[in-house]
Design an enzyme around this catalytic site. Structure first.
Site, PDB file in Angstrom:
ATOM      1  N   THR A 128       0.848  -1.194   0.000  1.00 25.96           N
ATOM      2  CA  THR A 128       0.000   0.000   0.000  1.00 25.96           C
ATOM      3  C   THR A 128       0.884   1.245   0.000  1.00 25.96           C
ATOM      4  O   THR A 128       2.046   1.187   0.382  1.00 25.96           O
ATOM      5  CB  THR A 128      -0.927   0.051   1.240  1.00 25.96           C
ATOM      6  OG1 THR A 128      -0.120   0.222   2.409  1.00 25.96           O
ATOM      7  CG2 THR A 128      -1.761  -1.204   1.372  1.00 25.96           C
ATOM      8  N   LYS A 180       7.682   2.322   2.317  1.00 23.13           N
ATOM      9  CA  LYS A 180       8.799   2.925   3.050  1.00 23.13           C
ATOM     10  C   LYS A 180       8.412   3.439   4.430  1.00 23.13           C
ATOM     11  O   LYS A 180       9.190   3.356   5.372  1.00 23.13           O
ATOM     12  CB  LYS A 180       9.316   4.150   2.269  1.00 23.13           C
ATOM     13  CG  LYS A 180       9.947   3.810   0.975  1.00 23.13           C
ATOM     14  CD  LYS A 180       9.933   4.995   0.018  1.00 23.13           C
ATOM     15  CE  LYS A 180       8.761   4.892  -0.911  1.00 23.13           C
ATOM     16  NZ  LYS A 180       8.870   5.680  -2.129  1.00 23.13           N
ATOM     17  N   VAL A 188      13.875   1.029  -1.106  1.00 22.01           N
ATOM     18  CA  VAL A 188      14.927   1.989  -1.481  1.00 22.01           C
ATOM     19  C   VAL A 188      15.524   1.632  -2.833  1.00 22.01           C
ATOM     20  O   VAL A 188      15.925   0.484  -3.053  1.00 22.01           O
ATOM     21  CB  VAL A 188      16.069   1.992  -0.432  1.00 22.01           C
ATOM     22  CG1 VAL A 188      17.131   3.017  -0.810  1.00 22.01           C
ATOM     23  CG2 VAL A 188      15.537   2.269   0.956  1.00 22.01           C
ATOM     24  N   GLY A 225       3.979   6.544 -13.462  1.00 24.65           N
ATOM     25  CA  GLY A 225       3.841   5.781 -12.205  1.00 24.65           C
ATOM     26  C   GLY A 225       5.078   5.894 -11.323  1.00 24.65           C
ATOM     27  O   GLY A 225       5.314   5.063 -10.454  1.00 24.65           O
ATOM     28  N   GLU A 264       5.064   9.478  -5.982  1.00 22.01           N
ATOM     29  CA  GLU A 264       4.220   9.042  -4.866  1.00 22.01           C
ATOM     30  C   GLU A 264       2.797   9.530  -5.098  1.00 22.01           C
ATOM     31  O   GLU A 264       2.578  10.467  -5.875  1.00 22.01           O
ATOM     32  CB  GLU A 264       4.743   9.661  -3.563  1.00 22.01           C
ATOM     33  CG  GLU A 264       6.151   9.256  -3.196  1.00 22.01           C
ATOM     34  CD  GLU A 264       6.290   7.755  -3.027  1.00 22.01           C
ATOM     35  OE1 GLU A 264       5.671   7.181  -2.132  1.00 22.01           O
ATOM     36  OE2 GLU A 264       7.033   7.141  -3.815  1.00 22.01           O
ATOM     37  N   ASP A 307      10.571  11.894   0.366  1.00 22.72           N
ATOM     38  CA  ASP A 307      10.812  10.508  -0.040  1.00 22.72           C
ATOM     39  C   ASP A 307      12.305  10.153   0.071  1.00 22.72           C
ATOM     40  O   ASP A 307      12.661   9.082   0.567  1.00 22.72           O
ATOM     41  CB  ASP A 307      10.307  10.322  -1.483  1.00 22.72           C
ATOM     42  CG  ASP A 307      10.534   8.921  -2.002  1.00 22.72           C
ATOM     43  OD1 ASP A 307       9.818   8.011  -1.559  1.00 22.72           O
ATOM     44  OD2 ASP A 307      11.447   8.733  -2.832  1.00 22.72           O
ATOM     45  N   LYS A 320      14.099   7.326   2.651  1.00 23.33           N
ATOM     46  CA  LYS A 320      15.017   6.272   2.194  1.00 23.33           C
ATOM     47  C   LYS A 320      16.361   6.383   2.909  1.00 23.33           C
ATOM     48  O   LYS A 320      16.990   5.373   3.250  1.00 23.33           O
ATOM     49  CB  LYS A 320      15.197   6.360   0.684  1.00 23.33           C
ATOM     50  CG  LYS A 320      13.928   5.944  -0.068  1.00 23.33           C
ATOM     51  CD  LYS A 320      14.008   6.343  -1.522  1.00 23.33           C
ATOM     52  CE  LYS A 320      12.789   5.881  -2.299  1.00 23.33           C
ATOM     53  NZ  LYS A 320      12.657   6.571  -3.594  1.00 23.33           N
ATOM     54  N   GLY A 328       9.356   2.959 -10.433  1.00 22.50           N
ATOM     55  CA  GLY A 328       8.585   2.324 -11.511  1.00 22.50           C
ATOM     56  C   GLY A 328       8.116   0.973 -11.032  1.00 22.50           C
ATOM     57  O   GLY A 328       8.906   0.207 -10.458  1.00 22.50           O
TER      58      GLY A 328
END
Ligand code: HSE
Length: 331
Positions: free
Chosen positions: A92, A121, A148, A203, A206, A217, A221, A311
Protein backbone atom coordinates in the site's frame (compact mmCIF):
# COMPACT_ATOMS: atom_id res chain seq x y z
CA UNK A 1 6.94 -29.10 -5.35
CA UNK A 2 6.69 -26.76 -2.35
CA UNK A 3 3.87 -24.24 -2.82
CA UNK A 4 4.45 -20.91 -1.07
CA UNK A 5 1.26 -19.02 -0.27
CA UNK A 6 1.15 -15.25 -0.61
CA UNK A 7 -1.28 -12.56 0.52
CA UNK A 8 -1.01 -9.30 -1.44
CA UNK A 9 -2.21 -6.24 0.46
CA UNK A 10 -2.54 -3.19 -1.78
CA UNK A 11 -3.32 -3.71 -5.45
CA UNK A 12 -2.42 -0.39 -7.04
CA UNK A 13 0.41 0.24 -9.51
CA UNK A 14 2.95 -1.87 -7.65
CA UNK A 15 0.61 -4.67 -6.56
CA UNK A 16 -0.69 -5.18 -10.09
CA UNK A 17 2.75 -5.12 -11.69
CA UNK A 18 4.08 -7.52 -9.07
CA UNK A 19 1.21 -9.90 -9.89
CA UNK A 20 2.02 -9.65 -13.61
CA UNK A 21 5.72 -10.36 -13.05
CA UNK A 22 4.90 -13.28 -10.73
CA UNK A 23 2.59 -14.72 -13.36
CA UNK A 24 5.17 -14.24 -16.12
CA UNK A 25 8.02 -15.82 -14.10
CA UNK A 26 6.08 -18.73 -12.58
CA UNK A 27 7.40 -21.34 -15.01
CA UNK A 28 10.98 -20.11 -14.78
CA UNK A 29 10.90 -20.14 -10.95
CA UNK A 30 9.44 -23.61 -10.78
CA UNK A 31 12.07 -25.00 -13.22
CA UNK A 32 14.99 -23.24 -11.58
CA UNK A 33 14.04 -23.45 -7.90
CA UNK A 34 11.45 -26.22 -7.71
CA UNK A 35 9.12 -23.74 -6.05
CA UNK A 36 5.54 -22.69 -6.74
CA UNK A 37 3.81 -19.52 -5.59
CA UNK A 38 0.09 -19.06 -5.21
CA UNK A 39 -1.69 -15.87 -4.25
CA UNK A 40 -4.40 -16.86 -1.79
CA UNK A 41 -5.72 -13.36 -1.14
CA UNK A 42 -5.60 -9.85 -2.54
CA UNK A 43 -6.77 -7.38 0.05
CA UNK A 44 -7.46 -3.69 0.39
CA UNK A 45 -8.41 -1.86 3.57
CA UNK A 46 -12.14 -2.48 3.10
CA UNK A 47 -12.45 -5.59 0.99
CA UNK A 48 -10.70 -8.58 -0.53
CA UNK A 49 -10.59 -11.51 -2.91
CA UNK A 50 -9.81 -14.76 -1.13
CA UNK A 51 -9.31 -18.28 -2.43
CA UNK A 52 -7.30 -20.54 -0.18
CA UNK A 53 -6.50 -22.82 -3.13
CA UNK A 54 -5.01 -19.89 -5.09
CA UNK A 55 -6.59 -17.03 -7.04
CA UNK A 56 -6.57 -16.83 -10.81
CA UNK A 57 -4.24 -13.84 -11.15
CA UNK A 58 -4.97 -13.28 -14.83
CA UNK A 59 -8.66 -12.87 -14.02
CA UNK A 60 -7.91 -10.68 -11.00
CA UNK A 61 -5.80 -8.40 -13.19
CA UNK A 62 -8.50 -8.04 -15.85
CA UNK A 63 -10.98 -5.93 -13.88
CA UNK A 64 -10.86 -3.46 -11.02
CA UNK A 65 -10.82 -5.40 -7.76
CA UNK A 66 -14.13 -4.10 -6.46
CA UNK A 67 -15.83 -5.07 -9.76
CA UNK A 68 -14.68 -8.67 -9.48
CA UNK A 69 -17.76 -10.85 -8.77
CA UNK A 70 -15.84 -12.63 -5.97
CA UNK A 71 -15.00 -9.35 -4.16
CA UNK A 72 -16.17 -9.36 -0.54
CA UNK A 73 -16.17 -6.83 2.29
CA UNK A 74 -13.64 -8.86 4.28
CA UNK A 75 -11.05 -6.31 5.45
CA UNK A 76 -7.27 -6.52 5.04
CA UNK A 77 -6.56 -6.89 8.78
CA UNK A 78 -8.97 -9.83 9.03
CA UNK A 79 -7.56 -11.49 5.90
CA UNK A 80 -3.95 -11.10 7.12
CA UNK A 81 -4.86 -12.69 10.45
CA UNK A 82 -7.06 -15.54 9.36
CA UNK A 83 -6.13 -16.64 5.83
CA UNK A 84 -3.40 -19.28 5.91
CA UNK A 85 -0.28 -18.02 4.09
CA UNK A 86 3.52 -17.94 4.32
CA UNK A 87 4.24 -14.37 3.24
CA UNK A 88 2.25 -11.13 3.36
CA UNK A 89 3.24 -8.54 0.75
CA UNK A 90 2.50 -5.03 2.03
CA UNK A 91 2.26 -2.86 -1.09
CA UNK A 92 0.00 0.00 0.00
CA UNK A 93 1.11 3.63 -0.31
CA UNK A 94 2.48 4.96 2.98
CA UNK A 95 1.63 7.96 5.10
CA UNK A 96 4.91 9.24 6.51
CA UNK A 97 3.29 10.79 9.58
CA UNK A 98 1.62 7.61 10.83
CA UNK A 99 3.05 4.78 8.68
CA UNK A 100 -0.53 3.59 8.26
CA UNK A 101 -2.20 1.47 7.04
CA UNK A 102 1.04 -0.42 6.29
CA UNK A 103 2.31 -0.45 9.86
CA UNK A 104 -0.82 -2.20 11.18
CA UNK A 105 -0.72 -4.66 8.27
CA UNK A 106 2.92 -5.55 9.01
CA UNK A 107 2.38 -5.94 12.76
CA UNK A 108 -0.74 -8.06 12.17
CA UNK A 109 1.14 -10.37 9.79
CA UNK A 110 3.98 -10.84 12.28
CA UNK A 111 1.48 -11.47 15.07
CA UNK A 112 0.01 -14.21 12.90
CA UNK A 113 3.47 -15.72 12.26
CA UNK A 114 3.71 -14.63 8.61
CA UNK A 115 6.85 -13.29 6.96
CA UNK A 116 6.59 -9.83 5.40
CA UNK A 117 7.88 -8.40 2.13
CA UNK A 118 7.20 -4.72 1.53
CA UNK A 119 7.77 -1.79 -0.79
CA UNK A 120 6.15 0.55 1.74
CA UNK A 121 8.80 2.93 3.05
CA UNK A 122 6.88 4.77 5.76
CA UNK A 123 6.43 2.00 8.36
CA UNK A 124 10.02 0.82 7.87
CA UNK A 125 11.40 4.35 8.27
CA UNK A 126 9.14 5.23 11.22
CA UNK A 127 9.27 2.03 13.28
CA UNK A 128 12.35 0.13 12.09
CA UNK A 129 13.50 -1.10 15.51
CA UNK A 130 10.00 -1.99 16.73
CA UNK A 131 9.19 -3.95 13.59
CA UNK A 132 12.49 -5.83 13.55
CA UNK A 133 12.34 -6.65 17.26
CA UNK A 134 8.77 -7.92 16.99
CA UNK A 135 9.71 -10.00 13.93
CA UNK A 136 12.60 -11.56 15.87
CA UNK A 137 10.30 -12.32 18.80
CA UNK A 138 7.82 -14.03 16.48
CA UNK A 139 10.55 -15.90 14.53
CA UNK A 140 9.55 -14.12 11.30
CA UNK A 141 11.39 -12.22 8.56
CA UNK A 142 10.71 -8.72 7.27
CA UNK A 143 12.25 -7.89 3.89
CA UNK A 144 12.21 -4.43 2.36
CA UNK A 145 14.63 -4.25 -0.58
CA UNK A 146 11.92 -2.55 -2.66
CA UNK A 147 11.67 0.41 -0.28
CA UNK A 148 14.93 1.99 -1.48
CA UNK A 149 16.31 2.42 -4.98
CA UNK A 150 13.56 0.64 -6.96
CA UNK A 151 15.29 -2.20 -8.80
CA UNK A 152 18.78 -1.61 -7.38
CA UNK A 153 19.88 -4.24 -4.84
CA UNK A 154 21.20 -2.19 -1.90
CA UNK A 155 19.86 -3.70 1.32
CA UNK A 156 20.30 -7.30 0.17
CA UNK A 157 23.74 -6.53 -1.25
CA UNK A 158 24.76 -5.40 2.22
CA UNK A 159 22.98 -8.34 3.91
CA UNK A 160 24.39 -11.04 1.63
CA UNK A 161 27.71 -9.74 0.35
CA UNK A 162 29.07 -6.75 2.27
CA UNK A 163 28.32 -8.18 5.76
CA UNK A 164 31.88 -7.85 7.00
CA UNK A 165 32.13 -4.19 6.06
CA UNK A 166 31.60 -1.16 8.19
CA UNK A 167 29.54 1.21 6.07
CA UNK A 168 30.96 4.70 6.60
CA UNK A 169 28.53 6.63 4.46
CA UNK A 170 25.79 6.17 1.90
CA UNK A 171 24.83 9.00 -0.37
CA UNK A 172 23.38 9.67 -3.76
CA UNK A 173 20.24 10.06 -5.80
CA UNK A 174 17.45 8.13 -4.12
CA UNK A 175 14.38 9.59 -5.82
CA UNK A 176 13.54 8.81 -9.45
CA UNK A 177 10.82 11.45 -9.82
CA UNK A 178 12.98 14.44 -8.93
CA UNK A 179 15.86 13.13 -11.02
CA UNK A 180 13.47 12.71 -13.95
CA UNK A 181 12.16 16.27 -13.46
CA UNK A 182 15.62 17.85 -13.08
CA UNK A 183 16.99 16.10 -16.17
CA UNK A 184 13.93 16.99 -18.28
CA UNK A 185 14.20 20.64 -17.20
CA UNK A 186 17.93 20.81 -17.86
CA UNK A 187 18.31 18.68 -21.00
CA UNK A 188 15.02 19.36 -22.79
CA UNK A 189 13.99 22.74 -21.30
CA UNK A 190 10.68 21.18 -20.18
CA UNK A 191 8.73 23.15 -17.52
CA UNK A 192 8.62 21.79 -13.97
CA UNK A 193 4.85 21.14 -14.01
CA UNK A 194 4.94 19.24 -17.32
CA UNK A 195 7.91 17.12 -16.22
CA UNK A 196 6.14 16.31 -12.94
CA UNK A 197 2.96 15.33 -14.78
CA UNK A 198 4.97 13.01 -17.03
CA UNK A 199 6.61 11.41 -14.00
CA UNK A 200 3.16 10.87 -12.48
CA UNK A 201 1.86 9.32 -15.70
CA UNK A 202 4.80 6.91 -15.73
CA UNK A 203 3.84 5.78 -12.20
CA UNK A 204 7.11 7.10 -10.75
CA UNK A 205 5.73 9.64 -8.30
CA UNK A 206 4.22 9.04 -4.87
CA UNK A 207 0.43 9.40 -4.59
CA UNK A 208 1.22 12.74 -2.92
CA UNK A 209 3.93 14.05 -5.28
CA UNK A 210 5.04 16.70 -2.77
CA UNK A 211 6.77 13.80 -0.96
CA UNK A 212 9.04 13.53 -4.02
CA UNK A 213 9.43 17.20 -4.85
CA UNK A 214 10.04 18.39 -1.26
CA UNK A 215 12.67 15.74 -0.54
CA UNK A 216 10.53 13.75 1.93
CA UNK A 217 10.81 10.51 -0.04
CA UNK A 218 14.62 10.84 -0.24
CA UNK A 219 14.79 11.54 3.51
CA UNK A 220 12.69 8.48 4.29
CA UNK A 221 15.02 6.27 2.19
CA UNK A 222 18.03 7.86 3.84
CA UNK A 223 16.62 6.90 7.26
CA UNK A 224 16.08 3.29 6.10
CA UNK A 225 19.67 3.07 4.80
CA UNK A 226 21.13 4.66 7.96
CA UNK A 227 19.26 2.25 10.22
CA UNK A 228 19.80 -0.92 8.21
CA UNK A 229 23.31 -0.44 6.75
CA UNK A 230 24.93 1.73 9.41
CA UNK A 231 23.27 0.53 12.62
CA UNK A 232 21.87 3.99 13.37
CA UNK A 233 18.60 4.62 15.14
CA UNK A 234 17.41 7.78 13.44
CA UNK A 235 14.00 8.90 12.25
CA UNK A 236 12.67 11.30 9.67
CA UNK A 237 12.75 14.31 11.99
CA UNK A 238 16.54 13.95 12.40
CA UNK A 239 17.12 14.74 8.71
CA UNK A 240 17.53 18.27 7.35
CA UNK A 241 15.44 18.33 4.19
CA UNK A 242 15.16 20.71 1.24
CA UNK A 243 13.58 19.72 -2.06
CA UNK A 244 13.78 20.96 -5.62
CA UNK A 245 11.08 23.67 -5.71
CA UNK A 246 13.71 26.43 -5.69
CA UNK A 247 15.57 24.94 -8.67
CA UNK A 248 14.59 26.77 -11.87
CA UNK A 249 15.85 27.03 -15.45
CA UNK A 250 18.22 29.89 -14.51
CA UNK A 251 19.93 27.90 -11.75
CA UNK A 252 20.14 24.85 -14.00
CA UNK A 253 21.73 26.93 -16.79
CA UNK A 254 24.18 28.48 -14.38
CA UNK A 255 25.16 25.01 -13.12
CA UNK A 256 25.66 23.89 -16.72
CA UNK A 257 27.93 26.86 -17.44
CA UNK A 258 30.12 25.60 -14.60
CA UNK A 259 30.22 22.07 -16.05
CA UNK A 260 27.71 20.62 -13.56
CA UNK A 261 24.11 19.49 -13.14
CA UNK A 262 21.88 19.96 -10.11
CA UNK A 263 20.77 16.72 -8.49
CA UNK A 264 18.78 16.03 -5.30
CA UNK A 265 21.25 14.23 -3.02
CA UNK A 266 20.61 12.31 0.19
CA UNK A 267 23.68 12.10 2.45
CA UNK A 268 23.50 9.83 5.50
CA UNK A 269 26.65 11.14 7.24
CA UNK A 270 25.47 14.74 6.89
CA UNK A 271 21.86 13.64 7.66
CA UNK A 272 20.79 15.96 4.89
CA UNK A 273 18.72 15.98 1.71
CA UNK A 274 19.45 18.90 -0.60
CA UNK A 275 19.99 19.87 -4.24
CA UNK A 276 23.73 19.79 -4.95
CA UNK A 277 26.01 20.55 -7.86
CA UNK A 278 27.32 17.35 -9.43
CA UNK A 279 30.15 17.69 -12.01
CA UNK A 280 29.34 16.42 -15.52
CA UNK A 281 31.62 13.37 -15.43
CA UNK A 282 30.92 12.37 -11.82
CA UNK A 283 29.34 8.88 -11.48
CA UNK A 284 26.35 10.40 -9.65
CA UNK A 285 25.58 12.61 -12.65
CA UNK A 286 22.86 10.42 -14.12
CA UNK A 287 19.63 11.28 -15.91
CA UNK A 288 15.99 10.20 -16.04
CA UNK A 289 14.32 7.98 -13.45
CA UNK A 290 17.67 6.41 -12.51
CA UNK A 291 19.03 6.34 -8.99
CA UNK A 292 22.74 6.29 -8.15
CA UNK A 293 24.05 5.33 -4.73
CA UNK A 294 27.60 5.50 -3.43
CA UNK A 295 28.35 3.19 -0.49
CA UNK A 296 31.61 3.93 1.33
CA UNK A 297 32.95 0.91 3.21
CA UNK A 298 36.10 0.10 5.20
CA UNK A 299 37.10 -3.17 3.48
CA UNK A 300 35.46 -3.15 0.05
CA UNK A 301 36.13 0.55 -0.58
CA UNK A 302 33.60 2.57 -2.53
CA UNK A 303 30.78 0.86 -4.37
CA UNK A 304 28.60 2.73 -6.83
CA UNK A 305 25.24 1.34 -7.88
CA UNK A 306 23.17 2.78 -10.71
CA UNK A 307 19.78 1.56 -11.89
CA UNK A 308 16.11 2.29 -12.28
CA UNK A 309 15.01 3.83 -8.99
CA UNK A 310 11.26 4.05 -9.50
CA UNK A 311 8.58 2.32 -11.51
CA UNK A 312 6.25 -0.53 -10.67
CA UNK A 313 7.79 -3.14 -12.97
CA UNK A 314 11.39 -2.51 -11.89
CA UNK A 315 10.39 -2.36 -8.21
CA UNK A 316 8.77 -5.77 -8.68
CA UNK A 317 12.22 -7.18 -9.39
CA UNK A 318 13.26 -6.25 -5.84
CA UNK A 319 10.00 -7.61 -4.40
CA UNK A 320 10.54 -10.88 -6.27
CA UNK A 321 14.09 -11.18 -4.92
CA UNK A 322 12.79 -10.96 -1.33
CA UNK A 323 9.85 -13.29 -1.98
CA UNK A 324 12.06 -15.84 -3.71
CA UNK A 325 14.70 -15.75 -1.00
CA UNK A 326 12.09 -16.38 1.71
CA UNK A 327 10.40 -19.02 -0.48
CA UNK A 328 13.65 -20.94 -0.97
CA UNK A 329 14.14 -21.04 2.82
CA UNK A 330 10.73 -22.70 3.16
CA UNK A 331 11.44 -25.53 0.69
N1 HSE B 1 8.36 8.13 -5.87
C1 HSE B 1 9.51 7.33 -5.70
C2 HSE B 1 10.62 7.83 -6.59
C3 HSE B 1 9.15 5.89 -6.02
O1 HSE B 1 10.33 8.65 -7.48
O2 HSE B 1 11.76 7.45 -6.42
C4 HSE B 1 10.21 4.88 -5.68
O3 HSE B 1 10.47 4.84 -4.31
Amino acid sequence: MKEVKLIIVGFGNIGRRFAEVLEAKKGFISRKYGLGFSVVAIAEKNGSLVNEKGLDLKKALKVQLARNPCWTGRKSLDVIKSVEADIMLELTPGDIRSGEPGLSHIMRALEAGKDVVTSNKSPIALKFREIMEYARKKGCEVRYEATVGGAIPIINLYRNTLQVNEVRNVYGILNGTTNFILSKMSEESVDFDIALKEAQELGLAESDASYDVDGVDTAVKLVILANSLMGRNISFKDVKVSGIREVNSETLDLAKKHGSEIRLIGDVAAMEVSPRLIPKNHPLNISGALNAVLIETDVAGDIILVGVGAGPRETSSSLMSDVLDLGVRKR
